[in-house]
Design a protein around this motif. Structure first.
Motif, PDB file in Angstrom:
ATOM      1  N   ASN A 198      45.529  93.247 118.553  1.00 36.54           N
ATOM      2  CA  ASN A 198      46.075  93.410 117.207  1.00 36.54           C
ATOM      3  C   ASN A 198      45.116  93.001 116.095  1.00 36.54           C
ATOM      4  N   ASN A 199      43.866  92.728 116.435  1.00 37.58           N
ATOM      5  CA  ASN A 199      42.893  92.351 115.409  1.00 37.58           C
ATOM      6  C   ASN A 199      42.610  93.528 114.481  1.00 37.58           C
ATOM      7  N   PRO A 200      42.330  93.260 113.214  1.00 40.77           N
ATOM      8  CA  PRO A 200      41.843  94.323 112.332  1.00 40.77           C
ATOM      9  C   PRO A 200      40.544  94.886 112.913  1.00 40.77           C
ATOM     10  N   SER A 201      40.311  96.172 112.705  1.00 40.66           N
ATOM     11  CA  SER A 201      39.148  96.796 113.335  1.00 40.66           C
ATOM     12  C   SER A 201      38.368  97.643 112.340  1.00 40.66           C
ATOM     13  N   ILE A 225      38.043  89.794 114.107  1.00 43.96           N
ATOM     14  CA  ILE A 225      38.022  91.250 113.916  1.00 43.96           C
ATOM     15  C   ILE A 225      37.354  91.915 115.109  1.00 43.96           C
ATOM     16  N   ASP A 266      40.999 100.600 111.736  1.00 41.14           N
ATOM     17  CA  ASP A 266      41.608 100.472 110.413  1.00 41.14           C
ATOM     18  C   ASP A 266      40.714 101.021 109.304  1.00 41.14           C
ATOM     19  N   ASN A 267      39.401 100.801 109.427  1.00 41.21           N
ATOM     20  CA  ASN A 267      38.448 101.269 108.422  1.00 41.21           C
ATOM     21  C   ASN A 267      37.161 101.719 109.092  1.00 41.21           C
ATOM     22  N   LYS A 291      40.436 106.466 105.388  1.00 45.39           N
ATOM     23  CA  LYS A 291      40.052 105.074 105.675  1.00 45.39           C
ATOM     24  C   LYS A 291      38.537 104.903 105.752  1.00 45.39           C
ATOM     25  N   TYR A 348      40.722  93.431 103.389  1.00 49.70           N
ATOM     26  CA  TYR A 348      41.505  93.597 104.606  1.00 49.70           C
ATOM     27  C   TYR A 348      41.262  92.490 105.610  1.00 49.70           C
ATOM     28  N   PHE A 349      40.022  92.030 105.673  1.00 45.39           N
ATOM     29  CA  PHE A 349      39.663  91.044 106.684  1.00 45.39           C
ATOM     30  C   PHE A 349      39.843  89.614 106.196  1.00 45.39           C
TER      31      PHE A 349
END
Length: 131
Positions: A18-21, A46, A69-70, A93, A125-126
């Motif tokens: 589930n980490n931002p990526s 991340i 995510d981006n 994105k 975001y991070f």
């Protein structure tokens, strides 16, 4: 404060959590260094996917691009897979860097950035910690 963990993922691997990526597509050495400098201020873990031209795995890149995510694309450092720039820029994105003063990329995508710090602070975001 705990130490930030960046999971660096390269082809053909993928990490499902589930980490931002973020996908860095063909970053120059200076962009990598800039990312590392900004990473010192991250407040959470991340997943960093890295696709470099020497090892481009198109299937992996397309799959990862649709799941992260981006995306940050270094347009100037992409020499071989030019069509892939157009595809990635079509995703909302995606953020891109270029030194070309006259560019048509802004017709496809308005997310032009001039450095990684601008992305990290603008997207926020991070969880970049302001100094």
């Amino acid at each position: 404060m705990s130490e930030t963990i960046i999971n660096l993922i390269t082809p053909p691997d993928k990490l499902f959590n589930n980490n931002p990526s973020l996908l860095l597509f063909n970053p120059s050495d200076s962009i990598k260094e800039s990312f590392n400098d900004c990473a010192n201020n991250l407040s959470q873990q991340i997943n960093l996917y890295l696709s470099e031209e020497e090892q481009t795995n198109i299937g992996w890149t397309l799959d990862v691009a649709n799941s992260v995510d981006n995306i940050i694309v270094d347009v100037d450092n992409t020499k071989q897979e030019q069509w892939l720039i157009g595809y990635l820029l079509g995703l909302d994105k995606t953020f891109y860097l270029t030194n070309q003063p006259e560019t048509v990329y802004n017709i496809i995508n308005v997310n032009r950035i001039y450095d990684i710090k601008q992305f990290m602070e603008g997207v926020n975001y991070f969880g970049v910690q302001q100094q």
